[in-house]
Design an enzyme around this catalytic site. Structure first.
Site, PDB file in Angstrom:
ATOM      1  N   LYS A  13     -35.543  75.721  59.538  1.00 41.17           N
ATOM      2  CA  LYS A  13     -34.624  76.775  59.071  1.00 41.17           C
ATOM      3  C   LYS A  13     -34.490  77.881  60.118  1.00 41.17           C
ATOM      4  CE  LYS A  13     -37.130  77.600  55.382  1.00 41.17           C
ATOM      5  NZ  LYS A  13     -38.231  76.611  55.527  1.00 41.17           N
ATOM      6  N   ARG A  88     -36.140  80.906  46.646  1.00 44.84           N
ATOM      7  CA  ARG A  88     -37.126  79.828  46.596  1.00 44.84           C
ATOM      8  C   ARG A  88     -37.528  79.499  45.169  1.00 44.84           C
ATOM      9  NH1 ARG A  88     -39.440  81.036  52.189  1.00 44.84           N
ATOM     10  NH2 ARG A  88     -40.924  79.392  52.619  1.00 44.84           N
ATOM     11  N   ARG A 127     -46.389  74.901  65.937  1.00 44.10           N
ATOM     12  CA  ARG A 127     -45.424  76.015  65.930  1.00 44.10           C
ATOM     13  C   ARG A 127     -46.028  77.288  66.531  1.00 44.10           C
ATOM     14  NH1 ARG A 127     -42.009  77.877  60.746  1.00 44.10           N
ATOM     15  NH2 ARG A 127     -44.026  78.078  59.679  1.00 44.10           N
ATOM     16  N   ARG A 160     -48.931  81.416  63.753  1.00 40.09           N
ATOM     17  CA  ARG A 160     -49.045  82.097  62.454  1.00 40.09           C
ATOM     18  C   ARG A 160     -50.336  81.690  61.751  1.00 40.09           C
ATOM     19  NH1 ARG A 160     -43.302  81.209  59.585  1.00 40.09           N
ATOM     20  NH2 ARG A 160     -44.697  80.981  57.814  1.00 40.09           N
ATOM     21  N   ARG A 171     -48.214  75.056  50.706  1.00 44.04           N
ATOM     22  CA  ARG A 171     -46.801  75.478  50.769  1.00 44.04           C
ATOM     23  C   ARG A 171     -45.869  74.314  50.457  1.00 44.04           C
ATOM     24  NH1 ARG A 171     -47.461  77.921  56.405  1.00 44.04           N
ATOM     25  NH2 ARG A 171     -45.214  78.099  56.538  1.00 44.04           N
TER      26      ARG A 171
HETATM   27  P1  ADP Z   1     -41.577  78.830  56.383  1.00 37.28           P
HETATM   28  O1  ADP Z   1     -40.576  79.240  57.441  1.00 37.28           O
HETATM   29  O2  ADP Z   1     -42.744  78.121  56.979  1.00 37.28           O
HETATM   30  O3  ADP Z   1     -40.927  78.130  55.242  1.00 37.28           O
HETATM   31  P2  ADP Z   1     -41.578  81.593  55.625  1.00 37.28           P
HETATM   32  O4  ADP Z   1     -41.740  82.349  56.879  1.00 37.28           O
HETATM   33  O5  ADP Z   1     -40.211  81.481  55.070  1.00 37.28           O
HETATM   34  O6  ADP Z   1     -42.218  80.146  55.808  1.00 37.28           O
HETATM   35  O7  ADP Z   1     -42.517  82.200  54.503  1.00 37.28           O
HETATM   36  C1  ADP Z   1     -43.879  82.496  54.738  1.00 37.28           C
HETATM   37  C2  ADP Z   1     -44.525  82.985  53.433  1.00 37.28           C
HETATM   38  O8  ADP Z   1     -43.847  84.186  52.991  1.00 37.28           O
HETATM   39  C3  ADP Z   1     -44.396  82.024  52.241  1.00 37.28           C
HETATM   40  O9  ADP Z   1     -45.427  81.048  52.230  1.00 37.28           O
HETATM   41  C4  ADP Z   1     -44.474  82.993  51.067  1.00 37.28           C
HETATM   42  O10 ADP Z   1     -45.807  83.401  50.808  1.00 37.28           O
HETATM   43  C5  ADP Z   1     -43.708  84.208  51.583  1.00 37.28           C
HETATM   44  N1  ADP Z   1     -42.266  84.119  51.238  1.00 37.28           N
HETATM   45  C6  ADP Z   1     -41.221  83.986  52.110  1.00 37.28           C
HETATM   46  N2  ADP Z   1     -40.054  83.920  51.461  1.00 37.28           N
HETATM   47  C7  ADP Z   1     -40.354  84.001  50.123  1.00 37.28           C
HETATM   48  C8  ADP Z   1     -39.577  83.963  48.924  1.00 37.28           C
HETATM   49  N3  ADP Z   1     -38.241  83.824  48.934  1.00 37.28           N
HETATM   50  N4  ADP Z   1     -40.233  84.086  47.730  1.00 37.28           N
HETATM   51  C9  ADP Z   1     -41.571  84.232  47.686  1.00 37.28           C
HETATM   52  N5  ADP Z   1     -42.361  84.244  48.768  1.00 37.28           N
HETATM   53  C10 ADP Z   1     -41.767  84.138  49.993  1.00 37.28           C
HETATM   54  P1  ADP Z   2     -38.899  76.713  59.185  1.00 39.90           P
HETATM   55  O1  ADP Z   2     -38.234  78.036  59.481  1.00 39.90           O
HETATM   56  O2  ADP Z   2     -38.073  75.841  58.286  1.00 39.90           O
HETATM   57  O3  ADP Z   2     -40.299  76.862  58.695  1.00 39.90           O
HETATM   58  P2  ADP Z   2     -39.013  76.370  62.114  1.00 39.90           P
HETATM   59  O4  ADP Z   2     -37.621  76.536  62.605  1.00 39.90           O
HETATM   60  O5  ADP Z   2     -39.955  77.503  62.303  1.00 39.90           O
HETATM   61  O6  ADP Z   2     -38.998  75.890  60.562  1.00 39.90           O
HETATM   62  O7  ADP Z   2     -39.600  75.041  62.786  1.00 39.90           O
HETATM   63  C1  ADP Z   2     -40.937  74.605  62.557  1.00 39.90           C
HETATM   64  C2  ADP Z   2     -41.502  74.033  63.878  1.00 39.90           C
HETATM   65  O8  ADP Z   2     -40.813  72.813  64.191  1.00 39.90           O
HETATM   66  C3  ADP Z   2     -41.304  74.935  65.100  1.00 39.90           C
HETATM   67  O9  ADP Z   2     -42.412  74.759  65.955  1.00 39.90           O
HETATM   68  C4  ADP Z   2     -40.024  74.408  65.750  1.00 39.90           C
HETATM   69  O10 ADP Z   2     -40.018  74.628  67.164  1.00 39.90           O
HETATM   70  C5  ADP Z   2     -40.100  72.923  65.423  1.00 39.90           C
HETATM   71  N1  ADP Z   2     -38.767  72.326  65.196  1.00 39.90           N
HETATM   72  C6  ADP Z   2     -37.708  72.882  64.569  1.00 39.90           C
HETATM   73  N2  ADP Z   2     -36.670  72.016  64.511  1.00 39.90           N
HETATM   74  C7  ADP Z   2     -37.087  70.875  65.123  1.00 39.90           C
HETATM   75  C8  ADP Z   2     -36.485  69.607  65.376  1.00 39.90           C
HETATM   76  N3  ADP Z   2     -35.220  69.331  64.992  1.00 39.90           N
HETATM   77  N4  ADP Z   2     -37.222  68.674  66.020  1.00 39.90           N
HETATM   78  C9  ADP Z   2     -38.506  68.933  66.406  1.00 39.90           C
HETATM   79  N5  ADP Z   2     -39.121  70.098  66.198  1.00 39.90           N
HETATM   80  C10 ADP Z   2     -38.446  71.077  65.554  1.00 39.90           C
END
Ligand code: ADP
Ligand code: ADP
Ligand code: ZN
Length: 215
Positions: A13, A88, A127, A160, A171
């Site tokens: 994302k 979410r 990541r 992170r 998660r």
């Molecule tokens: P990822 O990119 O790995 O999906 P995020 O950075 O979006 O993770 O979120 C990290 C943490 O922040 C989540 O595990 C949760 O604890 C909190 N969080 C983020 N967005 C939301 C949301 N919309 N509702 C509740 N908690 C959230």
């Molecule tokens: P999210 O916001 O959904 O948690 P991220 O964009 O942070 O996901 O991506 C999670 C990890 O996977 C990061 O280390 C990123 O560089 C890697 N990544 C993202 N998209 C791809 C892809 N299409 N192929 C391989 N690795 C990816």
């Protein structure tokens, strides 16, 4: 252009949001980034959010909805926004619809990026993100040119604390239980688009771009 990016942790994302932002001038609203900023600043919101983030649980709806509502009221969101990681839960989706209704707006596309669990686990262990500009890298799949340093701004890269195997598993379970039902919520509104995220990021972006060209 009022858009939502959905998908499990590690789906890409944030990576796709960066590409979208570079092509379309709309604000990128990531609740995860907002919570991490609050944790870093040591605010009350940050202290509250940290309790949940460390174990991979969702921050309670009333807290999360409040910060998004405030953000969407900012003038830069007047002509569109890209929500990443929100909503979410069904409660968050309903609250968002109410907020938008008041402003005569609605969600135009909910883009769901799907990736198999085993790929997610692999991605999460590699990541790293920039402390300054939040750009996302992967030590295996998308490394920075110089290890530990952001290509875009020279900032320091860090891993992170919630990207450890135990929290990632929690998660993923939380995603399946609380966020997956939202796919049918947006399907019913006829705005859901599913994209295969298990390909090169540039290929995934091509599909997203095709969708967004309509708006
Ligand atoms: P990822 O990119 O790995 O999906 P995020 O950075 O979006 O993770 O979120 C990290 C943490 O922040 C989540 O595990 C949760 O604890 C909190 N969080 C983020 N967005 C939301 C949301 N919309 N509702 C509740 N908690 C959230
Ligand atoms: P999210 O916001 O959904 O948690 P991220 O964009 O942070 O996901 O991506 C999670 C990890 O996977 C990061 O280390 C990123 O560089 C890697 N990544 C993202 N998209 C791809 C892809 N299409 N192929 C391989 N690795 C990816
Ligand atoms: Zn940077």
């Amino acid at each position: 252009m009022n858009i939502i990016l959905m998908g499990p942790p590690g789906a890409g994302k944030g990576t796709q949001a960066e590409l979208i932002k570079a092509a379309y001038p709309i604000p990128h609203i990531s609740t995860g980034d907002m919570f991490r900023a609050a944790v870093g600043q040591g605010t009350e919101l940050g202290k509250e959010a940290k309790k949940y983030m460390d174990s991979g649980k969702l921050v309670p709806d009333e807290v999360t909805i409040g910060i998004v509502e405030e953000r969407l009221a900012q003038p830069d969101c007047a002509t569109g926004f890209l929500l990443d990681g929100f909503p979410r839960t069904t409660g968050q989706a309903q609250a968002l619809d109410k907020v938008l209704e008041k402003q005569n707006k609605k969600i135009e596309a909910a883009i769901s990026i799907s990736v198999p669990d085993e790929i997610i686990i692999e991605r999460m262990s590699g990541r790293v993100s920039c402390k300054e500009c939040k750009a996302v890298y992967n030590i295996k799949f998308n490394p920075s040119i110089k290890a530990g340093i952001c290509d875009k701004c020279g900032g320091e890269l860090f891993q992170r604390s919630d990207d450890n195997i135990e929290t990632v598993s929690n998660r993923l379970a939380v995603y399946k239980e609380q966020t997956n039902p939202l796919l049918s919520y947006y399907q019913k509104q006829n705005v859901l688009h599913e994209v295969n995220g298990n390909r090169d990021a540039s290929e995934v972006f091509k599909d997203i771009k095709k969708l967004l060209e309509r708006f």
